[in-house]
Scaffold this active site. Structure first.
Site, PDB file in Angstrom:
ATOM      1  N   GLN A   1      -4.664  -2.021   9.523  1.00 43.06           N
ATOM      2  CA  GLN A   1      -4.476  -3.316   8.876  1.00 43.06           C
ATOM      3  C   GLN A   1      -5.117  -4.435   9.703  1.00 43.06           C
ATOM      4  O   GLN A   1      -4.885  -4.537  10.900  1.00 43.06           O
ATOM      5  CB  GLN A   1      -2.976  -3.590   8.666  1.00 43.06           C
ATOM      6  CG  GLN A   1      -2.675  -4.884   7.940  1.00 43.06           C
ATOM      7  CD  GLN A   1      -3.226  -4.935   6.518  1.00 43.06           C
ATOM      8  OE1 GLN A   1      -3.174  -3.963   5.782  1.00 43.06           O
ATOM      9  NE2 GLN A   1      -3.774  -6.064   6.142  1.00 43.06           N
TER      10      GLN A   1
ATOM     11  N   LYS B   1       0.835  -1.207   0.000  1.00 44.94           N
ATOM     12  CA  LYS B   1       0.000   0.000   0.000  1.00 44.94           C
ATOM     13  C   LYS B   1       0.868   1.253   0.000  1.00 44.94           C
ATOM     14  O   LYS B   1       0.565   2.232  -0.694  1.00 44.94           O
ATOM     15  CB  LYS B   1      -0.958  -0.043   1.191  1.00 44.94           C
ATOM     16  CG  LYS B   1      -2.059  -1.090   0.990  1.00 44.94           C
ATOM     17  CD  LYS B   1      -2.729  -1.545   2.276  1.00 44.94           C
ATOM     18  CE  LYS B   1      -3.687  -2.699   1.989  1.00 44.94           C
ATOM     19  NZ  LYS B   1      -4.254  -3.328   3.186  1.00 44.94           N
TER      20      LYS B   1
ATOM     21  N   ASP C   1     -10.815   2.930   3.724  1.00 45.74           N
ATOM     22  CA  ASP C   1     -10.846   1.471   3.541  1.00 45.74           C
ATOM     23  C   ASP C   1     -12.266   0.929   3.715  1.00 45.74           C
ATOM     24  O   ASP C   1     -12.511  -0.256   3.539  1.00 45.74           O
ATOM     25  CB  ASP C   1      -9.893   0.812   4.549  1.00 45.74           C
ATOM     26  CG  ASP C   1      -9.433  -0.571   4.113  1.00 45.74           C
ATOM     27  OD1 ASP C   1      -9.407  -0.843   2.898  1.00 45.74           O
ATOM     28  OD2 ASP C   1      -9.092  -1.387   4.993  1.00 45.74           O
TER      29      ASP C   1
END
Length: 280
Positions: free
Chosen positions: A98, A54, A121
């Site tokens: 994450q 990322k 996200d």
């Protein structure tokens, strides 16, 4: 027939070129660049690899990134404090926590602490609710990436019967609602669905998101279907038995190179959107 390959890698590369231009325009206008903050808790090697990928994607388009690393012993309170700090940092436009986090942390509480405008996200309950109601929100990255992939290859969705196999809060459930919002008729199945084969045989569009290698058999899928495989397992296989399908379905996502690149690309795409929103 030879199936259309839904090449996520190629589409992500094309999109990165467009995103680079948008980032450059922001820099020329005000001297600032969109910044994504990634939070990695613990030392899981797969998670560390994803976070690095990322960061590399940010670099490729000229966007900034901040990498926050926290130890395995981090508490929920410590992680919430870090998220609060990033929420209040006006230089940060997107926040990625994450998944998964260590077991002692309340992951849902930490996801939901992320500001809606920085939830690039698409992991908060508020973002999910707004998306499901057709209101403005950043979509969960993998299903939103799948929707962008289907749109990029002009796959018609309205009136089609889509079967989603999987019900996770960041993949199966939002996937089903995104397809429903695009006027598909949607059936949600999972690993405990009875007569799963019968449901899949009806699918015009099948999305494998169950998290088990080649759980969905090729013989269950009808000729001419569109096959989207959101799984990735050791040996380079997904959730669907793809090899026998390539000559008889209308379109399919390769594994790897289909859904995966679009997940990261969507995260970056949505961060650029958030940066443009914040930087005017």
């Amino acid at each position: 027939m030879t199936a259309l390959v839904l090449d996520g890698k190629a589409l992500a590369k094309k999109t990165e070129e467009e995103l680079s231009q948008r980032v450059r325009a922001l820099k020329e206008k005000g001297g600032s660049t969109p910044i994504l903050a990634t939070i990695l808790v613990g030392a899981d090697p797969a998670s560390a690899t994803y976070v690095k990928m990322k960061g590399n994607a940010c670099e490729r388009i000229g966007m900034g990134s901040i990498r926050v690393e926290m130890p395995d012993t981090t508490t929920t309170e410590e992680l919430l404090a870090k998220i609060d700090e990033l929420n209040n940092n006006t230089d940060v436009h997107g926040i990625l926590l994450q998944h998964p986090v260590p077991a002692q942390i309340d992951e849902r509480a930490c996801f939901d602490a992320i500001s809606l405008k920085k939830d690039v996200d698409g992991v908060t309950c508020l973002g999910f609710g707004r998306m499901s109601m057709g209101e403005e929100a950043y979509g969960s990255a993998t299903p939103k990436g799948i929707m962008r992939l289907l749109e990029g290859f002009d796959i018609p969705l309205a009136g089609k019967h889509a079967v989603v196999v999987g019900r996770s809060p960041i993949l199966g459930k939002p996937m089903a609602l995104m397809l429903l919002n695009a006027n598909a008729t949607v059936t949600i199945c999972h690993s405990r669905t009875q007569n799963l084969e019968a449901h899949i045989k009806q699918a015009d569009i099948i999305v494998g998101a169950v998290g088990k290698p080649e759980f969905i058999k090729a013989e269950w899928i009808k000729d001419g279907a569109v096959v989207v495989d959101a799984g990735y397992h050791p040996g380079g296989v997904g959730d669907i038995e793809l090899a026998p399908l390539t000559e008889r379905v209308a379109a399919y996502t390769p594994v790897p190179g289909g859904v995966g690149p679009m997940t990261i690309n969507t995260l970056i795409y949505q961060t650029v959107d958030a940066g443009e929103e914040a930087l005017g």
